[in-house]
Write a protein that holds these residues in place. Sequence first.
Motif, PDB file in Angstrom:
ATOM      1  N   GLU A  43       0.819  -1.210   0.000  1.00  0.00           N
ATOM      2  CA  GLU A  43       0.000   0.000   0.000  1.00  0.00           C
ATOM      3  C   GLU A  43       0.860   1.270   0.000  1.00  0.00           C
ATOM      4  O   GLU A  43       0.407   2.324  -0.443  1.00  0.00           O
ATOM      5  N   HIS A  62       4.560   2.048  -5.000  1.00  0.00           N
ATOM      6  CA  HIS A  62       4.023   1.611  -6.289  1.00  0.00           C
ATOM      7  C   HIS A  62       4.461   0.185  -6.606  1.00  0.00           C
ATOM      8  O   HIS A  62       3.731  -0.569  -7.258  1.00  0.00           O
ATOM      9  N   ARG A  71      -1.618   4.433  -9.275  1.00  0.00           N
ATOM     10  CA  ARG A  71      -2.180   4.132  -7.953  1.00  0.00           C
ATOM     11  C   ARG A  71      -1.637   5.109  -6.919  1.00  0.00           C
ATOM     12  O   ARG A  71      -0.450   5.430  -6.916  1.00  0.00           O
ATOM     13  N   ASP A  72      -2.504   5.587  -6.031  1.00  0.00           N
ATOM     14  CA  ASP A  72      -2.077   6.497  -4.964  1.00  0.00           C
ATOM     15  C   ASP A  72      -1.332   5.715  -3.887  1.00  0.00           C
ATOM     16  O   ASP A  72      -1.803   4.678  -3.403  1.00  0.00           O
TER      17      ASP A  72
END
Length: 452
Positions: free
Chosen positions: A90, A93, A392-393
Amino acid sequence: MLHVAVVGSGPSGVYTAQCLVQSGLSEVRVDVLDRLPCPYGLVRYGVAPDHEKIKSLQNNLRAVLEDERVRFLGGVQVGPGGVPVARLRELYHAVVYCVGAATDRHLGVPGEELSGSWSATDFVSWYSAHPDSVTGGFALGAHSAVVVGVGNVAVDVTRMLARGATELSPTDMPQAALSALAESNVTEISMIGRRGPSQARFTTKELRELGALPDTEVVVDSEELALDPQYVDPSALPAAQRRNVEVLRGWAAAPPQDRPRRIRLRFFLRPVELLPDEGDRTRVGAVRFERTAPDGRGGVVGTGRYEDIEAQLVLRSVGYRGVPLEGLPFDTDHGTVPHLAGRVLRDGMVTPGEYVAGWIKRGPTGVIGTNRPCAKETVTSLLEDAPELVRRDVAQEPLAALRAAGAAPVPWAGWEAIERAEAELGASLGRRVVKLPDWTSLLAAARTATSS
């Protein structure tokens, strides 16, 4: 900005970081995480202390870890008791696991649990000052040792048992190990392989070093060597194996020498049992071997003839093996993480953003340099995936999140403080550099640095 975590700071991890920052991608940041507060993996904790030329590779690895786009974070446990794999995923990346092969293979014979029976990994960790190492007692009371295996690690531990204090003092070996080996009474060391000399895994350079040890005679039985058809006629062997055969021929033809220590190189013997000492049934006293013979297909078969070799110290050096990391798939047959060109596979499907490199990817094969092309293949896959990964954050600054997950990262400045402490310890003992041997002293030294 592509944020990548590399788990493991040994050669495969550092080469992975190097490939990333040299990829031409301007916006990339790499955090190199390690469970230990010290970088370099097996270069620090696996290369024999008297191999200073190989250990100097640390200078090349240092240059990568000091790159402004790379950050070393030691003391970060990934998995049980630390940062979960899912949480790490999480925060970045992409995550590249370069965790090596953390355990050793067993002989699987009766008596292997006797006192005095160790893995070569245990012995290497002890004389290399690994903070997880068991403490001492290896050569205590022993005068005969058996090393099972004929690879470079087997040669290393054999050589270290035969070294004297004068030769070991200039190294960075911890003081307790130096003192213990200096007081060792081991004078007979047998290094034994279950197959023939033409199939031994040691390199010629390592093999020749045994013949250069002062006060040590290398003994080889020409009749035992002749059991190997490719030793008798080495013309079909690769050049490296032919050179090994030439060295062994020279020792077999040499006249006996009256020296304080002997190293016996034995072949076509398979361990079948560790026998207890007659005076203390809890300790090993000998190893029983079965004579083997070539089976014509590259393996060996038992002959039903046995030989007992006295040993109060037995070191097995029959290979490393990867261990599962909770949260990652694992192939128990091969001791590796399933992958496709470095991309982690879950149930046969690529997992976006998870990668492997090094021994956990390909198994414990090759030399240090083998990790370069292995890392390059993995990074090539990662960069192909990068356009999708960066959508993706993730955490802009994962350090706070790592601390919140229970980690206490040791920054590069902390590692430099450890280096200074080891230099100061060496100076106080009249030596050059002496490694700090335990977690307490390593972390105490790291805390003297300014945190980042």
